[in-house]
Each structure stands twice: as structure tokens, then as C-alpha cells.
Enzyme design. Structure first.
Site, PDB file in Angstrom:
ATOM      1  N   THR A  29       0.833  -1.186   0.000  1.00  0.00           N
ATOM      2  CA  THR A  29       0.000   0.000   0.000  1.00  0.00           C
ATOM      3  C   THR A  29       0.872   1.242   0.000  1.00  0.00           C
ATOM      4  OG1 THR A  29      -0.070   0.278   2.404  1.00  0.00           O
ATOM      5  CG2 THR A  29      -1.704  -1.214   1.419  1.00  0.00           C
ATOM      6  N   ASP A  30       0.296   2.354  -0.441  1.00  0.00           N
ATOM      7  CA  ASP A  30       0.923   3.636  -0.171  1.00  0.00           C
ATOM      8  C   ASP A  30       0.789   3.888   1.328  1.00  0.00           C
ATOM      9  OD1 ASP A  30       2.154   6.092  -0.443  1.00  0.00           O
ATOM     10  OD2 ASP A  30       0.926   6.719  -2.143  1.00  0.00           O
ATOM     11  N   TRP A  31       1.496   4.889   1.834  1.00  0.00           N
ATOM     12  CA  TRP A  31       1.681   5.064   3.272  1.00  0.00           C
ATOM     13  C   TRP A  31       0.448   5.692   3.941  1.00  0.00           C
ATOM     14  CZ3 TRP A  31       5.198   2.435   1.325  1.00  0.00           C
ATOM     15  CH2 TRP A  31       6.329   2.022   2.018  1.00  0.00           C
ATOM     16  N   ILE A  32      -0.418   4.823   4.465  1.00  0.00           N
ATOM     17  CA  ILE A  32      -1.631   5.338   5.094  1.00  0.00           C
ATOM     18  C   ILE A  32      -2.089   4.516   6.282  1.00  0.00           C
ATOM     19  CG2 ILE A  32      -3.336   4.068   3.705  1.00  0.00           C
ATOM     20  CD1 ILE A  32      -4.875   6.793   3.522  1.00  0.00           C
TER      21      ILE A  32
END
Length: 783
Positions: A273-276
Site C-alpha cells: 500500500t501507499d503510506w496510510i
């Protein structure tokens, strides 16, 4: 104690030691055995990212890994089974880590390479691969395993804040440049994370916006570059984007991450995932089921959610094991697994040379009335105008910024080339920049984290220089240079009035300097120091030459000086159309580029549904960039593929040969000018009229010559497959090449076609998954 009891205790201890010693330790050939030995808790932990040290605190979450300060995060370690943590660092224009660390005076600067738009403008895949090799080397030498790049989203609109990280408005060029970058990085034993998958073409409301797009536009444009990169370079990892695609978050979108990426394309690596971390409306178990293997930056609650999901039957253990296997297959490739002895001392000298060369080859000459190059020492002193002449922007802001050991500005670059600059202007601008930095930070709102030096160089307002001061420079200077700078980056899109268009101070500076120096018969050169397109039509008639230098990395001033003095002949070509106005793009009417994304962060007044910003309709459909401008015959400032040279080239002997599903295009390029130079031959294909509406023509291949001496020729061979000419037929969920006569246009830009040759093709079809169907009706643009 009796001898019998001692014997029993000894046997138990021996059996315990044997059990401990029998625990498998991860190898490349025992992944199945390791998975069987893992507990459910360990499996869940492996799928949730480890430490997040992005802000360089030096702290390690959970004490699992010796993180590199400033790296984005890790995959977790499981020491019991010999599974090491791996380190993920931001990119893609170089390794983004903290340049200083607690407890040591040693510095950890990284080479700032040219940004994506500059790198792509070389159209030189061999050179891009060399850049990738250097980046891969620095990734390893700084104890990192994966660099989070390349950025591969399409330039749907010139207002996107992160266009500087991305390559082009064209998917073929995007895919080919990305594949070269990936091959270069991974040849060094480090990995990449191709991002942001997919349709992440805006920063405004990026974590929740729904990108509503037709299946055809998704397949032909927004996914095509990723498909090329996957098929040609096998990236270790791919990063799922924040946004939704047709109603479903990318991170939990099975159509995207499994049906298309793995089933249609055959991808074998991991998806992260992207950073979330945890996100509202998207359970972690949904991400696991969709094919997302690594949750970043990872939170303990996600580990627990996976465990509970398996126990209560909501999550199949087979999905967990599948993702765990992929993670382990990734880990055994990494420098951390192979215990690579990182030096923390990359070869800056060698990498600076690569940066200087690649930047020079990516700079695009937009105008030249004969003022360039400066030969025979005729230009000895230059009047340097514009604050970015003295505070040159090497790259963009946000996670894509790099902390280099130095940045060569225009003043230094000219000095290194033996050209002097005005002491008065230097004094004015140096003092202004010092003042502007202090004022800027004093007035910065605390919520605007992206406006700090840690997140990249900042752009300060241009100052006016009076005609009196300008006139005083004429006598001593042989020429004038004006640098127009633009900064952009993560988290916010660009404003039309102040970031795409020139502001009044800049327009006045260009007009006043040009009028004054031209009266004295002296040339004026404008340098564009921007990672993205800007407006030029209102002022391009004033200067004698215009160079688009992009944000060319830490050697930028030297690279530009090489071109100004003729040491290097410009050979860069635009990878996106430069329109007369931002509103000329059909996507602009649906592009949310005016809302301040940080306003609701500051006020906490945002509740999630802001009309026009919780979704964006891709009504322009397949007509993005030159596909629109050329098909609808719209005037532009500079067309796709445009770029000038100090020499001229002749195209001849075009030929196309069809052999089954393979197509070969040949063309001979001759240098007909007086200086050596390189040329890029671009092959556009126009399809016959048939069942599917199509753009006027589309780029299907390109090649760059070696440096040709005056009078020298080279025959370029450009290969493509019949499949590369296919359009996506939504009704039948297939790639479709209709039979008929195809026109192969070979030229120097999309509007400078030099040779045309035809070929008859038979029908080609390839059925794929029926995925990413829109949930909302779109009013699509038609010819």
C-alpha cells in the site's frame, strides 16, 4: 537428586534444543517449509509493515530493525525463522534518507538525479538504465533494499502537483522509460516499487477521491505504462495508490490487483500500500483478499484484524499464505537477506557525472533564434536575473525530494564554464533569498508540513528589478539570463494563476530585460526551472532562446552551462504537450486544482463529501494530451515530442515489415548540419476507420541515434508487436486490432512528420478479464 531424574531432565533439555535447532531458517529453496513453521501471528505480522522512520527520529517501532534514518519503513523481521527486516526508502530521483544522524558527524547525503519529466525527455532508455544502476547502487550502499519509485502516473493534466515525478502524457513512453529505470536499479540487486497503481493523477483529496474512468481509457492509458513495465522489467514491488478507481479503493481493488495485474499480466512480485495504515471504509482483510501483500506503514491493529479475520472465518488462511509466500519470495532477493555489507559511501563523483550527462540530454530547447550556442568565448560576462538563478531547484517537494551534498546553481555553473556574472545582481538576489527563507518559514502554517526544507527546496516569490537597475547591467554584460522557477510536490496541486501562468513580476522582468538588452544588441536567454509545464505563449516572443531545464538534479547548473556553451548539443524532446492555456486541456473542467487540500486539515472542517472533489470524471476519456490536441486540431505552444537542436536532420528510406505478429520499422537519419548531435525518431500509427473510435494517431515506438557527426547517417530499427497497436474493446473485454491499412508516421514530433509508410495488418484479438467497470455513467468526449 537421583541419577534417574537427572537423566530425564537431560533428555528433556536435549529434545528442547533439538526442537529449537530444527526450526527452519529462511533460504531461497525452503519457503514452503518456513510457511508451515510460521504461526498465524507471525504470518499476520509479516503482512503489516514494520517501523516507520520517515521523519528521521532514529526510533525503531517494536525494536525489530536497525532502520536507516529517514527511510520510509520496513517489512517486518521474524528472527525465529531467519526472516530479516527489509528497508524501504523513498525516491524516485534518488535515495531519500536523512543526511545527518544522531551520535555521529558523518553525513549521509544522496545524489539528486534528474526528476522524472527531465529523465523521460532524454527518450534514451540506455541512459535511463545507467541512472537506474547508479540509484540502485546508492540504495544498497545506504543499507536499503527497495527504492519507492519509479513514479508512473500519467500527465493527465498540467496542474498535477506530482507531474515532476512522472514521465509523460503517453503510456508507451512512460512504460519504456520506467522499464529502463527498473532494469537499471534491479541489476544492482536492489528493488523498486513502481507507483502509484493506478489512476493517481491528482493530489487534491488524493486519499479519498474516486477516479471515474472508462475501462478503455483505464486499459489504454492509465494502466498501459504499468503493463509495459511489468512485462519488460519485472519490478520487485508495486505500490497501490491512495485513491479509488470506479468506486473501490485501489488498495482493496481485486479487479486491479489480481484480475488485471496478476491474471492478465502475469505479475509475480508483491504489492504494497501507499503510506496510510488503517483507512476508513477499507478493512485490512479486504486488502489482503484483493492481493495487497504489505500494509504500510503498518499498525498493530492491522495485525490483530488479520488474526481475528482468520479465526472468525472472514479471511481465508489460503489468502494469507499466498501473500506470505510472495513476501518471502521478495525477501530472499534483498540485500538485507544476503547480508550485503553496506558502505554508506556511494561514489558521488561517478554518479555526479551520470547526473550531469542525463540532465543535459533531458533539457529541451524550445526556442533559438541563433543566439545559442555561445562559442569562441564571445560571451564572457552574463547578467543573471531571477531568484532561481541563485537558488536553483534540483527537484520537487514531498517524499520525492532528495537531500544532496550540493546543488550547482546557474551562478556556479557559469563560473565553472569560465563565464562571469554581475556582482551587483548576485548581491541583490543572495540577500533577498536569505531574507525570503526566514520570512517564508515564519509565516508558514504548522499544518503545511510540505513547506519545510526537510521536504525539499522551496520556491520564494520573485522580486521586481527596476528598469534603472537593469540598464546598469547592460554595459558590463554580454548577455542576460532569466531563470523562471516553479516548485510543486506531494499533497497539493498547482494553481493556474500563480503556478501555471507567470505572475506580473516575472512578466515584467522578461519584458524589461529583453527590451533593454535588445536595444543594445545583446541576447537574452530564459531558463525554465520547473518540473512541470508552464504558460509560455504570452512571453515566448521576447527572449532569443528558451531552455526548459526542468529540475535537473544537483548538477543542474553545470548541465545548462554545457548546453549554453555548445559543449553538449540539445537533444531532449517534450514528453507532454505544452498548451496555450491550462484550460485548453479537456480534463481541466473536471480537474480539482483550486481547493486548498490543507484548509480542512487546519480547520478540521472537512467531512468527506465536497462537491466536485470527492470524485473526478474522466470525461475526456482516451483524449489525453496530444491524443486530444492532434485529433481535434487545437493550437498548442509546443507539441508532444518537440525539441530543437544546434544541427539539422534528414529522414529517409522509411520501411515497415510485418512478420506475423511482429512489426519492424526502419528509417535512416542523417545529420545535415554543421555540428554533431543526436536525433529522436518517433513512430506514430494511424489506424483505419473501423468499429472503434480512435485518436488521430498514437505513439507506438521511438529510437534515439548515437551522436552523429556532420554528414553521418544511422539507420534506426524500431520493433513493435501487432498487440501494441490494439485498442480496448469494452463490449467484448478484449484487445482488438482491426484488419486494414495502417499508416506509420515517422517524425521529429507529433506535428512534424517527416516520412509516411503504410502496411496492411490482419485482425488480432486478445480476451482479458472484464474488470474496473464504471459504476457511474460518464459523458465521454467523442470526435
Amino acid at each position: 537428586m537421583s541419577s534417574k531424574k537427572l537423566f530425564l531432565i537431560g533428555m528433556i533439555a536435549s529434545m528442547t534444543m533439538t526442537t529449537v535447532n530444527a526450526q527452519p531458517q529462511l533460504r531461497t529453496d525452503n519457503i514452503d517449509e518456513v510457511i508451515k513453521a510460521m504461526t498465524l501471528e507471525e504470518k499476520a505480522k509479516l503482512l503489516v509493515g514494520g517501523a516507520n522512520n520517515f521523519f528521521g527520529t532514529g526510533a525503531v517501532v517494536g525494536g525489530e530493525a536497525d532502520l536507516v534514518a529517514g527511510a520510509a519503513g520496513t517489512s517486518p523481521a521474524i528472527p525465529r525463522l531467519g526472516i530479516p527486516a527489509t528497508v524501504l526508502t523513498d525516491g524516485p530521483a534518488g535515495v531519500r534518507i536523512d543526511p545527518t544522524r544522531k551520535g555521529t558527524t558523518k553525513t549521509y547525503y544522496a545524489t539528486a538525479f534528474p526528476i522524472g519529466s527531465c529523465l523521460a525527455s532524454t527518450w534514451n532508455t540506455e541512459l535511463v538504465s545507467k541512472v537506474g544502476e547508479a540509484i540502485g547502487n546508492e540504495t544498497k550502499e545506504y543499507r536499503c533494499d527497495v527504492i519507492l519509485g519509479p513514479g508512473m502516473n500519467l500527465h493527465r493534466n498540467p496542474l498535477c502537483g506530482r507531474n515532476f515525478e512522472y514521465y509523460s502524457e503517453d503510456p508507451l513512453l512512460t512504460g519504456k522509460i520506467a522499464a529502463a529505470y527498473i532494469q537499471g536499479v534491479q541489476s544492482q540487486g536492489a528493488g523498486v516499487s513502481a507507483k502509484h497503481f493506478a489512476v493517481n493523477s491528482q493530489e487534491t483529496d488524493r486519499t479519498s477521491v474516486d477516479e471515474r474512468v472508462s475501462q478503455r481509457a483505464a486499459r489504454e492509458l492509465y494502466l498501459r505504462g504499468f503493463e509495459i513495465a511489468v512485462r519488460e522489467s519485472d519490478p520487485w514491488t508495486i505500490m497501490a495508490s491512495y485513491n479509488k478507481v470506479n468506486g473501490q479503493f485501489s488498495m482493496g481493488n481485486r479487479d486491479l490487483l489480481t484480475s488485471i495485474l496478476r491474471d492478465d499480466w502475469g505479475y509475480k512480485g508483491i504489492v504494497m500500500t501507499d503510506w496510510i495504515g488503517i483507512r476508513k471504509g477499507l478493512p485490512t482483510i479486504t486488502e489482503v483478499q484483493a492481493g495487497n501483500d504489505l500494509m504500510e506503514p503498518g499498525q498493530p491493529a492491522q495485525v490483530q484484524e488479520i488474526i481475528e479475520g482468520v479465526k472468525n472465518g472472514k479471511l481465508d488462511i489460503k489468502d494469507v499464505d499466498r501473500n506470505v509466500r510472495r513476501i518471502l519470495e521478495y525477501i530472499v532477493k534483498t540485500p538485507s537477506f544476503h547480508k550485503y555489507p553496506a558502505s554508506n559511501n556511494p561514489d558521488f563523483k561517478a554518479h555526479a557525472a551520470i547526473t550531469r550527462q542525463s540532465a543535459a540530454e533531458g533539457i529541451v530547447m524550445l526556442k533559438n533564434n541563433g543566439a545559442l550556442p555561445w562559442k569562441d568565448g564571445k560571451i564572457k560576462t552574463v547578467a543573471l536575473f531571477g531568484e532561481n538563478s541563485y537558488d536553483f531547484l534540483s527537484g520537487g517537494t514531498g517524499s520525492g525530494c532528495v537531500h544532496p551534498p550540493y546543488v550547482v546553481d546557474m551562478l556556479q555553473g557559469l563560473e565553472n564554464a569560465g563565464i562571469k556574472s554581475s556582482a551587483t545582481l548576485t548581491d541583490i538576489y543572495r540577500k533577498y533569498i536569505e531574507f525570503a527563507k526566514v520570512k517564508f518559514q515564519a509565516e508558514r502554517h504548522p499544518a503545511k508540513w510540505f513547506q519545510t526544507e526537510m521536504m525539499g527546496q522551496q520556491k520564494y516569490p520573485e522580486i521586481g528589478i527596476s528598469p534603472i537597475a537593469i540598464n546598469k547591467e547592460i554595459e558590463a554584460a554580454d548577455a542576460a539570463i532569466i531563470t523562471i522557477g516553479r516548485q510543486a510536490g506531494e499533497g497539493i496541486d498547482r494553481d493556474i494563476d500563480t503556478e501555471f501562468n507567470l505572475v506580473p513580476e516575472e512578466l515584467a522582468l522578461i519584458k524589461d530585460v529583453c527590451n533593454a538588452f535588445h536595444t543594445a544588441g545583446k541576447p537574452v536567454i530564459v531558463i525554465i526551472n520547473s518540473g512541470s509545464v508552464i504558460e509560455t505563449a504570452s512571453w515566448s516572443g521576447y527572449p532569443d532562446a528558451i531552455l526548459c531545464a526542468w529540475q535537473p538534479g544537483m548538477e543542474g547548473g553545470n548541465s545548462i552551462a554545457d548546453l549554453l556553451t555548445g559543449k553538449v548539443n540539445p537533444s531532449g524532446k517534450l514528453t507532454m504537450t505544452w498548451p496555450l492555456a491550462a484550460t485548453d486541456h479537456p480534463s481541466t473542467k473536471n480537474y480539482p486544482g483550486t481547493m486548498d487540500f490543507y484548509t480542512y486539515q487546519v480547520t478540521r472542517g472537512y467531512t468527506g463529501q465536497v462537491a466536485g472533489y470527492d470524485y473526478t470524471n474522466h470525461e475526456e476519456d482516451i483524449y489525453v494530451g496530444y491524443r486530444f490536441f492532434d485529433s481535434f486540431d487545437k493550437n498548442v505552444a509546443y507539441p508532444f515530442g518537440f525539441g530543437l537542436s544546434y544541427t539539422t536532420f534528414e529522414y529517409s528510406k522509411p520501411a515497415v515489415k510485418v512478420n506475423g505478429d511482429n512489426i519492424t520499422v526502419n528509417v535512416t537519419i542523417k545529420n545535415t548540419g554543421k555540428v554533431a548531435g543526436k536525433e529522436i525518431a518517433q513512430v506514430y500509427v494511424a489506424a483505419p476507420q473501423g468499429q472503434l473510435e480512435k485518436p488521430n494517431h498514437e505513439l507506438k515506438g521511438f529510437a534515439k541515434t548515437r551522436e552523429l557527426k556532420p554528414g553521418e547517417s544511422q539507420t534506426l530499427t524500431i520493433q513493435m508487436a501487432k498487440r501494441d497497436l490494439a485498442s480496448f474493446d469494452e463490449a467484448n473485454s478484449r484487445w482488438f486490432v482491426e484488419s486494414g491499412q495502417y499508416t506509420f508516421e515517422i517524425g521529429a514530433s507529433s506535428r512534424d512528420i517527416r516520412e509516411i509508410v503504410n502496411a496492411n495488418l490482419t485482425e488480432y484479438t486478445e480476451t482479458v478479464s472484464n474488470a474496473l467497470a464504471p459504476k457511474e455513467k460518464l459523458n465521454l468526449l467523442k470526435r
